[in-house]
Design an enzyme around this catalytic site. Sequence first.
Site, mmCIF file in Angstrom:
data_model
loop_
_atom_site.group_PDB
_atom_site.id
_atom_site.type_symbol
_atom_site.label_atom_id
_atom_site.label_comp_id
_atom_site.label_asym_id
_atom_site.label_seq_id
_atom_site.Cartn_x
_atom_site.Cartn_y
_atom_site.Cartn_z
ATOM 1 N N ALA A 59 0.836 -1.203 0.000
ATOM 2 C CA ALA A 59 0.000 0.000 0.000
ATOM 3 C C ALA A 59 0.871 1.253 0.000
ATOM 4 C CB ALA A 59 -0.936 -0.003 1.208
ATOM 5 N N ASP A 60 1.876 1.299 0.864
ATOM 6 C CA ASP A 60 2.769 2.454 0.921
ATOM 7 C C ASP A 60 3.431 2.710 -0.431
ATOM 8 O OD1 ASP A 60 2.291 3.119 3.516
ATOM 9 O OD2 ASP A 60 4.278 2.634 4.268
ATOM 10 N N ARG A 61 3.970 1.665 -1.016
ATOM 11 C CA ARG A 61 4.727 1.870 -2.255
ATOM 12 C C ARG A 61 3.797 2.197 -3.425
ATOM 13 N NH1 ARG A 61 10.259 0.454 -1.992
ATOM 14 N NH2 ARG A 61 10.814 -0.499 -0.001
#
Length: 407
Positions: free
Chosen positions: A175-177
Amino acid sequence: MSDHPASGARRALSGIRVLDLTSAVVGPYAAKIMADHGADVIKVEAADGDVIRWIAGPSPTPGMSGKFMHLNRGKRSIVLDLKQPRGREAVMRLVARADVLLINMRPQAVERLGLDYDSVARANPRLVYCAMVGFGPGPYRDTPAYDSIIQGGAGVAALSEMATGQPRYVPYVVADRTVGLMALNAVMMALFQRERTGAGQCVEVPMFENMAALMLSEHLYGATFEPPLSPPGDLRLIDPQASPVKTADGYVCLTTNTDAQAFALMRVMGHPEMQTDPRFSTKQARAAHSREYFGIRAEAIARRTTAEWLALLKEADIPAMPYNTLDSLRTDPQIVASGLLREVEHPTEGKMWDLADPTRMSGRDDAPPRPAPKLGEHGAEILAEAGYSPEEIEALAGSGALGPSSA
């Protein structure tokens, strides 16, 4: 616009100065890519530094974990206490000279610090302001969010439950990336619009809604329509057998999406009769009967070695490649040939493996990137560029608003 020599004359973002007030992964990843393409990225850290300095594995010296190094190369670091008026004043002086500001604090915290868009836009109307938030407007607006929280809330972990019976986070901060790349795309579009209009703007990129949109676009499936034609969930992807396939001595990775690929696999497996079986004779039929199709595939592939299958699949032009572990990936012949992993000498950490940017641009001058910074390493240098005198820098440090360099 930046005049720092590290910008490089032949890079897409040469002359762009980025003020990176983010930590962990989502923002630093976006900023790292901008630095790779010539932007002068100033990383503003708190006294204890970006959390990824400390929670992402061992390092020769404290606070320089491998993940931090990979996410923060090409940047300069300054430590400022944004809770102190002098620290906020210093940030606003940096804002006045920046092209892009990246921030990933919760909205209420941003407002308390006076770093909301309306406040900073008064200091720099040309600024592209990008807020990476956990949630957009709604009941979750000011709750904390990390990658695992978003994976669970947006249905990513549920895919594992559909396939195996147990919910599971993807063991990768997906999700972050992913949202970091979305933020980067939005910033690039805002910079392009600024070239046309001369005006900056506020960009908000919510993690939850963006990941939910990706999940639903992939897995609404027949529930896209009203009334629903099937439950949500792409059967080909949530089948427990949608994984590397066991061979006689290991695993192989393969996919057959087209009729030509599937029919070739049927022949290579020794099951040419499947081509006329109504369960497998069309793309739609194979998707509807993926469990049976994968079962026959698993039984056939288990009878030969990985090397035998790779040779047969290559000859039949069926998409396939070896299954890699994290160890074997580093010596994969394609990885070696591409130069992705390169051994470099870091000024404080010694020899390390750096990751080259795999994207090739004929107009880019690929000068060696600036190494990832020690905490606060460039504080005095950055402030001097912003117009601070040596006496002002000393006073700022004496007040505690400027953290000491650990270089």
